[in-house]
Write a protein that holds these residues in place. Structure first.
Motif, short mmCIF file in Angstrom:
data_model
loop_
_atom_site.label_atom_id
_atom_site.label_comp_id
_atom_site.label_asym_id
_atom_site.label_seq_id
_atom_site.Cartn_x
_atom_site.Cartn_y
_atom_site.Cartn_z
N VAL A 1 0.84 -1.20 0.00
CA VAL A 1 0.00 0.00 0.00
C VAL A 1 0.87 1.25 0.00
O VAL A 1 0.62 2.20 -0.74
CB VAL A 1 -0.97 -0.03 1.21
CG1 VAL A 1 -1.59 1.33 1.46
CG2 VAL A 1 -2.05 -1.09 0.99
N HIS A 2 1.93 1.25 0.80
CA HIS A 2 2.84 2.40 0.84
C HIS A 2 3.49 2.64 -0.52
O HIS A 2 3.62 3.79 -0.96
CB HIS A 2 3.90 2.21 1.91
CG HIS A 2 3.40 2.42 3.30
ND1 HIS A 2 4.22 2.32 4.39
CD2 HIS A 2 2.17 2.74 3.78
CE1 HIS A 2 3.52 2.57 5.49
NE2 HIS A 2 2.27 2.82 5.13
N LEU A 3 3.87 1.56 -1.19
CA LEU A 3 4.47 1.70 -2.52
C LEU A 3 3.47 2.31 -3.50
O LEU A 3 3.79 3.25 -4.22
CB LEU A 3 4.97 0.35 -3.02
CG LEU A 3 5.53 0.32 -4.44
CD1 LEU A 3 6.69 1.30 -4.61
CD2 LEU A 3 5.95 -1.10 -4.82
N VAL B 1 8.99 5.56 -2.88
CA VAL B 1 8.90 4.48 -3.86
C VAL B 1 10.12 3.57 -3.72
O VAL B 1 9.99 2.35 -3.64
CB VAL B 1 8.76 5.03 -5.29
CG1 VAL B 1 8.97 3.92 -6.32
CG2 VAL B 1 7.39 5.68 -5.49
N ALA B 2 11.30 4.17 -3.69
CA ALA B 2 12.53 3.37 -3.55
C ALA B 2 12.56 2.62 -2.23
O ALA B 2 12.89 1.42 -2.19
CB ALA B 2 13.75 4.29 -3.69
N MET B 3 12.19 3.29 -1.14
CA MET B 3 12.24 2.67 0.18
C MET B 3 11.26 1.51 0.31
O MET B 3 11.62 0.44 0.80
CB MET B 3 11.94 3.71 1.27
CG MET B 3 12.05 3.15 2.67
SD MET B 3 11.54 4.25 4.01
CE MET B 3 11.92 5.85 3.43
N VAL C 1 15.52 13.33 -1.39
CA VAL C 1 16.15 12.58 -2.47
C VAL C 1 16.01 11.07 -2.26
O VAL C 1 16.31 10.55 -1.18
CB VAL C 1 17.65 12.96 -2.56
CG1 VAL C 1 18.34 12.19 -3.68
CG2 VAL C 1 17.79 14.46 -2.78
N ALA C 2 15.59 10.38 -3.33
CA ALA C 2 15.51 8.92 -3.29
C ALA C 2 16.88 8.35 -2.96
O ALA C 2 17.89 8.81 -3.48
CB ALA C 2 15.03 8.37 -4.63
#
Length: 152
Positions: free
Chosen positions: A39-41, A53-55, A146-147
Motif C-alpha cells: 500500500v505504501h508503494l 517508492v525506492a524505500m 532525495v531517493a
C-alpha cells in the motif's frame, strides 16, 4: 539532486517520533508488513514520492516479494498476482489518496469490498497506514527529499 531543506520531521521537536509511532501502529494492529509496504508503494507512486517508492520497493524485496508484483503494482488491476484482499486494500488506498478527485471521496463499492476483507480493527489500521504514507509523501515531495537518502 538536493533536498530543499532538512526533513521537517527532523526539524520540529517530537515530530519524527510521532510519525514513526503512527507508521508502526498499523503493523502493531496486526496488518501484515508486506501488505502495508505494498500500500505504501502504491500511494507513493501516485504521489510521486521517489524517496518512498525506492524505500518501500526495497522493503518489499526484504519481505521476499516477487519481481512480477513489484513491477506491476502500479497496474494491479490488470495483473494476476494480487489477492482479492490486496486488491481491496490497493483500491481503498487509491481512493483515500485521491480524495479531491470526486465528490464521493471513497465510493460505496470500494468501501464495501474493503469491509469484506478487513474487520474494523484491520480496516482502521489500513486507513491509518494509507493516511500516514500520504503525510510522509507530502513532506518528502514538498521538500524534495532525495531517493536513496534514507536506507530501508
Amino acid at each position: 539532486m538536493q533536498a530543499r531543506m532538512k526533513h521537517p520531521a527532523m526539524v520540529v521537536p517530537g515530530a519524527m517520533q510521532a510519525l514513526l509511532a503512527l507508521s508502526e501502529s498499523s503493523i502493531k494492529a496486526g496488518l501484515p508488513k508486506k501488505l502495508v509496504a505494498l500500500v505504501h508503494l502504491r500511494v507513493s507512486q501516485i504521489n510521486g514520492c521517489s524517496l518512498c517508492v525506492a524505500m518501500h520497493a526495497a522493503d518489499l524485496k526484504k519481505e521476499n516479494e516477487t519481481e512480477e508484483r513489484l513491477w506491476t503494482v502500479a497496474a494491479w488491476r490488470e495483473a494476476p498476482w494480487f489477492t482479492d484482499a490486496e486488491r481491496a486494500a490497493l483500491a481503498l488506498a487509491e481512493e483515500v489518496t485521491r480524495v479531491a478527485d470526486r465528490s464521493d471521496a471513497v465510493p460505496d463499492d470500494v468501501w464495501a469490498d474493503a469491509t469484506r476483507h478487513y474487520d474494523e480493527r484491520s480496516l482502521s489500521a489500513l486507513l491509518l497506514a494509507i493516511s500516514t504514507i500520504n503525510v510522509w509523501n507530502r513532506l518528502n515531495a514538498a521538500t524534495r527529499q532525495v531517493a536513496g537518502s534514507i536506507k530501508a
